[in-house]
Design a protein around this motif. Sequence first.
Motif, PDB file in Angstrom:
ATOM      1  N   VAL A 165       6.728  -0.825 -14.531  1.00 33.45           N
ATOM      2  CA  VAL A 165       7.349  -1.512 -15.032  1.00 33.45           C
ATOM      3  C   VAL A 165       8.440  -1.868 -13.442  1.00 33.45           C
ATOM      4  O   VAL A 165       7.760  -3.639 -12.954  1.00 33.45           O
ATOM      5  CB  VAL A 165       8.503  -2.189 -15.661  1.00 33.45           C
ATOM      6  N   ILE A 166       8.761  -0.835 -12.827  1.00 30.36           N
ATOM      7  CA  ILE A 166       8.681  -1.295 -11.074  1.00 30.36           C
ATOM      8  C   ILE A 166       7.991  -1.500 -10.246  1.00 30.36           C
ATOM      9  O   ILE A 166       8.255  -2.024  -9.871  1.00 30.36           O
ATOM     10  CB  ILE A 166       9.868   0.013 -10.563  1.00 30.36           C
ATOM     11  N   SER A 167       6.511  -1.170 -10.078  1.00 37.50           N
ATOM     12  CA  SER A 167       5.761  -1.632  -9.385  1.00 37.50           C
ATOM     13  C   SER A 167       5.157  -2.933 -10.079  1.00 37.50           C
ATOM     14  O   SER A 167       4.306  -3.872  -9.180  1.00 37.50           O
ATOM     15  CB  SER A 167       4.393  -0.226  -9.504  1.00 37.50           C
ATOM     16  N   GLY A 168       5.084  -3.273 -11.546  1.00 36.68           N
ATOM     17  CA  GLY A 168       5.130  -4.685 -11.619  1.00 36.68           C
ATOM     18  C   GLY A 168       5.786  -5.606 -11.241  1.00 36.68           C
ATOM     19  O   GLY A 168       5.335  -7.229 -10.519  1.00 36.68           O
ATOM     20  N   LEU A 169       7.494  -5.363 -10.322  1.00 38.58           N
ATOM     21  CA  LEU A 169       7.973  -6.061 -10.822  1.00 38.58           C
ATOM     22  C   LEU A 169       8.035  -6.736  -9.221  1.00 38.58           C
ATOM     23  O   LEU A 169       7.807  -7.229  -8.569  1.00 38.58           O
ATOM     24  CB  LEU A 169       9.525  -5.856 -10.572  1.00 38.58           C
ATOM     25  N   VAL A 170       7.209  -5.088  -8.210  1.00 35.29           N
ATOM     26  CA  VAL A 170       7.360  -5.465  -6.223  1.00 35.29           C
ATOM     27  C   VAL A 170       6.378  -6.217  -6.694  1.00 35.29           C
ATOM     28  O   VAL A 170       5.979  -6.659  -5.822  1.00 35.29           O
ATOM     29  CB  VAL A 170       6.933  -3.929  -6.150  1.00 35.29           C
TER      30      VAL A 170
ATOM     31  N   PRO B  34       3.329   7.671  -7.859  1.00 37.80           N
ATOM     32  CA  PRO B  34       3.210   8.892  -8.668  1.00 37.80           C
ATOM     33  C   PRO B  34       4.521  10.275  -8.109  1.00 37.80           C
ATOM     34  O   PRO B  34       5.241  10.857  -9.023  1.00 37.80           O
ATOM     35  CB  PRO B  34       1.885  10.073  -8.167  1.00 37.80           C
ATOM     36  N   ASN B  35       5.580   9.733  -6.798  1.00 36.90           N
ATOM     37  CA  ASN B  35       7.298  10.701  -6.767  1.00 36.90           C
ATOM     38  C   ASN B  35       7.755   9.965  -6.979  1.00 36.90           C
ATOM     39  O   ASN B  35       8.800  10.683  -6.229  1.00 36.90           O
ATOM     40  CB  ASN B  35       6.448  11.214  -5.305  1.00 36.90           C
ATOM     41  N   LEU B  36       7.952   9.111  -7.392  1.00 36.88           N
ATOM     42  CA  LEU B  36       8.908   8.554  -8.149  1.00 36.88           C
ATOM     43  C   LEU B  36       9.303   9.710  -8.834  1.00 36.88           C
ATOM     44  O   LEU B  36       9.029   9.811  -9.999  1.00 36.88           O
ATOM     45  CB  LEU B  36       8.652   6.879  -8.573  1.00 36.88           C
ATOM     46  N   PRO B  37      11.425   9.072  -9.136  1.00 39.38           N
ATOM     47  CA  PRO B  37      11.730   9.825  -9.894  1.00 39.38           C
ATOM     48  C   PRO B  37      12.083   9.488 -11.505  1.00 39.38           C
ATOM     49  O   PRO B  37      12.518  10.209 -12.388  1.00 39.38           O
ATOM     50  CB  PRO B  37      12.610  10.492  -9.778  1.00 39.38           C
ATOM     51  N   PHE B  38      11.464   8.332 -12.248  1.00 42.59           N
ATOM     52  CA  PHE B  38      10.973   7.985 -13.310  1.00 42.59           C
ATOM     53  C   PHE B  38      10.014   8.232 -14.310  1.00 42.59           C
ATOM     54  O   PHE B  38       9.221   9.246 -13.487  1.00 42.59           O
ATOM     55  CB  PHE B  38      11.248   6.573 -12.790  1.00 42.59           C
ATOM     56  N   SER B  39       9.658   8.097 -15.651  1.00 38.78           N
ATOM     57  CA  SER B  39       8.776   7.934 -16.224  1.00 38.78           C
ATOM     58  C   SER B  39       7.617   6.993 -16.354  1.00 38.78           C
ATOM     59  O   SER B  39       7.672   6.392 -15.254  1.00 38.78           O
ATOM     60  CB  SER B  39       8.793   7.601 -17.742  1.00 38.78           C
TER      61      SER B  39
ATOM     62  N   TYR C 197       1.010  -1.318   0.053  1.00 37.41           N
ATOM     63  CA  TYR C 197       0.369   0.178   0.152  1.00 37.41           C
ATOM     64  C   TYR C 197       0.631   1.172  -0.036  1.00 37.41           C
ATOM     65  O   TYR C 197       0.595   2.334  -0.558  1.00 37.41           O
ATOM     66  CB  TYR C 197      -0.911   0.283   1.106  1.00 37.41           C
ATOM     67  N   GLY C 198       1.744   1.437   0.742  1.00 41.57           N
ATOM     68  CA  GLY C 198       2.933   2.515   0.390  1.00 41.57           C
ATOM     69  C   GLY C 198       3.497   2.616  -0.655  1.00 41.57           C
ATOM     70  O   GLY C 198       3.242   3.323  -0.863  1.00 41.57           O
ATOM     71  N   LEU C 199       3.787   1.487  -1.010  1.00 38.97           N
ATOM     72  CA  LEU C 199       4.491   1.770  -2.801  1.00 38.97           C
ATOM     73  C   LEU C 199       3.178   2.259  -3.465  1.00 38.97           C
ATOM     74  O   LEU C 199       4.623   2.427  -4.688  1.00 38.97           O
ATOM     75  CB  LEU C 199       5.334   0.236  -2.886  1.00 38.97           C
ATOM     76  N   THR C 200       2.110   2.177  -3.068  1.00 37.76           N
ATOM     77  CA  THR C 200       1.647   2.351  -4.575  1.00 37.76           C
ATOM     78  C   THR C 200       1.285   3.691  -4.198  1.00 37.76           C
ATOM     79  O   THR C 200       0.941   4.844  -5.285  1.00 37.76           O
ATOM     80  CB  THR C 200      -0.242   1.406  -4.039  1.00 37.76           C
ATOM     81  N   MET C 201       0.964   3.967  -3.489  1.00 34.89           N
ATOM     82  CA  MET C 201       1.157   5.682  -2.561  1.00 34.89           C
ATOM     83  C   MET C 201       2.299   6.543  -3.355  1.00 34.89           C
ATOM     84  O   MET C 201       1.799   7.635  -3.165  1.00 34.89           O
ATOM     85  CB  MET C 201       0.115   6.197  -0.814  1.00 34.89           C
ATOM     86  N   PHE C 202       3.160   6.295  -2.842  1.00 32.99           N
ATOM     87  CA  PHE C 202       4.420   6.314  -2.843  1.00 32.99           C
ATOM     88  C   PHE C 202       4.707   6.720  -4.620  1.00 32.99           C
ATOM     89  O   PHE C 202       5.257   7.299  -5.042  1.00 32.99           O
ATOM     90  CB  PHE C 202       5.632   6.324  -2.268  1.00 32.99           C
TER      91      PHE C 202
END
Length: 79
Positions: free
Chosen positions: A74-79, A63-68, A56-61
């Motif tokens: 892709v990173i969310s899919g890997l997690v 939009p603030n990632l410095p990636f496109s 839940y924390g990673l999902t909420m955070f």
Amino acid sequence: SPPPPQDEAPADDEFSDREEPRAEARGFLSEMCDPRLRFRFAVMCFNWFSISLAFYGLTMFSPNLPFSVYVGNVISGLV
């Protein structure tokens, strides 16, 4: 040639004196009497809670990632 004759099924009264063993009805609380099961249940609940909170924390955070948007997906899919 006709198939060989098969033995006839036994009559119902031949098995009437046999009783099938009944399974003991066990509920959730009776299962929690065993200390090993109680410990394993507590560990599984803790794991479920911590993994859900981290996801839940990673999902909420995200939009603030410095990636496109695509790399973040892709990173969310890997997690």
